[in-house]
Design a protein around this motif. Structure first.
Motif, PDB file in Angstrom:
ATOM      1  N   ALA A 128       0.519  -0.952  -0.156  1.00  0.00           N
ATOM      2  CA  ALA A 128       0.053  -0.095   0.068  1.00  0.00           C
ATOM      3  C   ALA A 128       0.725   0.895  -0.122  1.00  0.00           C
ATOM      4  N   GLN A 129       2.082   1.296   0.974  1.00  0.00           N
ATOM      5  CA  GLN A 129       3.024   2.033   0.639  1.00  0.00           C
ATOM      6  C   GLN A 129       3.552   2.537  -0.291  1.00  0.00           C
ATOM      7  N   LEU A 130       4.619   1.510  -1.213  1.00  0.00           N
ATOM      8  CA  LEU A 130       5.229   1.568  -2.138  1.00  0.00           C
ATOM      9  C   LEU A 130       3.450   2.319  -3.425  1.00  0.00           C
ATOM     10  N   ARG A 131       2.227   1.570  -3.729  1.00  0.00           N
ATOM     11  CA  ARG A 131       1.003   1.922  -4.217  1.00  0.00           C
ATOM     12  C   ARG A 131       1.128   3.854  -4.598  1.00  0.00           C
ATOM     13  N   ARG A 132       1.109   4.291  -3.507  1.00  0.00           N
ATOM     14  CA  ARG A 132       1.653   5.446  -3.038  1.00  0.00           C
ATOM     15  C   ARG A 132       2.454   6.076  -3.293  1.00  0.00           C
ATOM     16  N   SER A 133       3.741   5.561  -3.784  1.00  0.00           N
ATOM     17  CA  SER A 133       4.682   6.588  -4.420  1.00  0.00           C
ATOM     18  C   SER A 133       4.666   5.987  -5.987  1.00  0.00           C
ATOM     19  N   LEU A 134       4.220   4.832  -6.086  1.00  0.00           N
ATOM     20  CA  LEU A 134       4.036   4.664  -7.357  1.00  0.00           C
ATOM     21  C   LEU A 134       2.964   5.466  -8.377  1.00  0.00           C
ATOM     22  N   GLY A 135       1.811   5.982  -7.396  1.00  0.00           N
ATOM     23  CA  GLY A 135       0.815   6.714  -8.131  1.00  0.00           C
ATOM     24  C   GLY A 135       0.685   8.253  -8.411  1.00  0.00           C
ATOM     25  N   TYR A 136       2.406   8.381  -7.544  1.00  0.00           N
ATOM     26  CA  TYR A 136       3.113   9.779  -7.861  1.00  0.00           C
ATOM     27  C   TYR A 136       3.284   9.151  -8.868  1.00  0.00           C
ATOM     28  N   PHE A 137       4.496   8.430  -9.571  1.00  0.00           N
ATOM     29  CA  PHE A 137       5.318   8.377 -10.125  1.00  0.00           C
ATOM     30  C   PHE A 137       4.703   8.323 -11.343  1.00  0.00           C
ATOM     31  N   ALA A 138       3.615   7.832 -11.973  1.00  0.00           N
ATOM     32  CA  ALA A 138       2.520   7.489 -12.695  1.00  0.00           C
ATOM     33  C   ALA A 138       2.155   9.088 -13.384  1.00  0.00           C
ATOM     34  N   CYS A 139       1.010   9.563 -12.349  1.00  0.00           N
ATOM     35  CA  CYS A 139       1.042  10.873 -12.691  1.00  0.00           C
ATOM     36  C   CYS A 139       1.893  11.781 -13.042  1.00  0.00           C
ATOM     37  N   ALA A 140       3.375  11.258 -12.462  1.00  0.00           N
ATOM     38  CA  ALA A 140       4.271  12.323 -13.738  1.00  0.00           C
ATOM     39  C   ALA A 140       4.206  12.160 -15.108  1.00  0.00           C
ATOM     40  N   ALA A 141       3.839  10.676 -15.206  1.00  0.00           N
ATOM     41  CA  ALA A 141       4.154  10.226 -16.515  1.00  0.00           C
ATOM     42  C   ALA A 141       3.091  10.969 -17.435  1.00  0.00           C
ATOM     43  N   ASN A 142       1.810  11.040 -16.578  1.00  0.00           N
ATOM     44  CA  ASN A 142       0.041  11.224 -17.481  1.00  0.00           C
ATOM     45  C   ASN A 142       0.061  11.892 -16.182  1.00  0.00           C
ATOM     46  N   PRO A 143      -0.166  13.077 -16.260  1.00  0.00           N
ATOM     47  CA  PRO A 143      -0.734  14.022 -15.658  1.00  0.00           C
ATOM     48  C   PRO A 143      -2.747  13.607 -15.170  1.00  0.00           C
ATOM     49  N   ASN A 144      -2.752  13.050 -16.465  1.00  0.00           N
ATOM     50  CA  ASN A 144      -4.575  12.800 -16.191  1.00  0.00           C
ATOM     51  C   ASN A 144      -4.186  11.026 -15.778  1.00  0.00           C
ATOM     52  N   LEU A 145      -3.788  10.465 -15.551  1.00  0.00           N
ATOM     53  CA  LEU A 145      -4.439   9.504 -14.594  1.00  0.00           C
ATOM     54  C   LEU A 145      -5.312   9.705 -13.331  1.00  0.00           C
TER      55      LEU A 145
END
Length: 195
Positions: A128-145
């Motif tokens: 769950a903690q990893l997902r939060r950071s991964l979500g941040y990185f995913a949004c850095a690649a695509n802010p529309n996610l």
């Protein structure tokens, strides 16, 4: 103060020895006597610091959580500061998970998570903690996610991390560096193409 330092030193030695022994022999095949000898402590000291091997596994997972959080925060700071781009962020993250000298122990811990609900919950909390950071990185690649697409991106990236972190048995054709570079490029391309 000396007793606290001695306890901390003993705890560190026990966890270090446990990583090595559990990776080499397996969690259930390692006796407390073997662990005590390797850590240069008494069996009694192990039981003063831990209730049993399950507690030691949880302490290892907790330590791994702290280490992963530090890596994620460092990558996030570097990304935010413009020191690295998002593709380099994923490449460094994937290289970090592939540099796992205790890969066999990871499998044993995951298996223990299925047998022991408390260990399983500790692993779930880590994810769950990893997902939060991964979500941040995913949004850095695509802010529309957002919403389900963002959750799906987190799952794919987490699965990639798990898979690449346990690749040695598959006799990989690429070096860790080349695999991380290619995987990071593909992850970012997929994230950017997602709606």
């Amino acid at each position: 103060m000396v007793a606290v330092q001695h306890e901390t030193s003993g705890r560190v030695r026990i966890l270090s020895a446990a990583r090595d022994l559990f990776a080499a022999n397996g969690f259930h095949q390692t006796s407390m006597a073997e662990l005590a000898a390797a850590a240069q402590v008494s069996v009694g000291q192990i039981y003063r610091l831990f209730r049993g091997k399950e507690d030691i596994i949880e302490a290892i997972v907790d330590s791994d959580i702290s280490d992963r959080e530090a890596v994620m925060l460092s990558l996030q700071r570097r990304l935010d500061a413009g020191e690295i781009d998002i593709e380099e962020t994923f490449e460094l993250l994937l290289l970090e998970v592939m540099d796992n000298p205790h890969e066999a122990l990871s499998f044993d811990i995951l298996a223990e998570g299925f047998r022991n609900p408390h260990v399983g919950q500790t692993i779930a909390d880590m994810c769950a903690q990893l997902r939060r950071s991964l979500g941040y990185f995913a949004c850095a690649a695509n802010p529309n996610l957002s919403g389900e697409a963002l959750k799906g991106a987190e799952e794919i990236i987490l699965a990639s991390m798990f898979g690449l972190g346990h690749r040695s048995l598959s006799a990989p054709a690429l070096s860790a560096e080349r695999a991380a570079k290619n995987a990071a490029h593909m992850i970012v391309a997929a994230l950017r193409s997602a709606n």
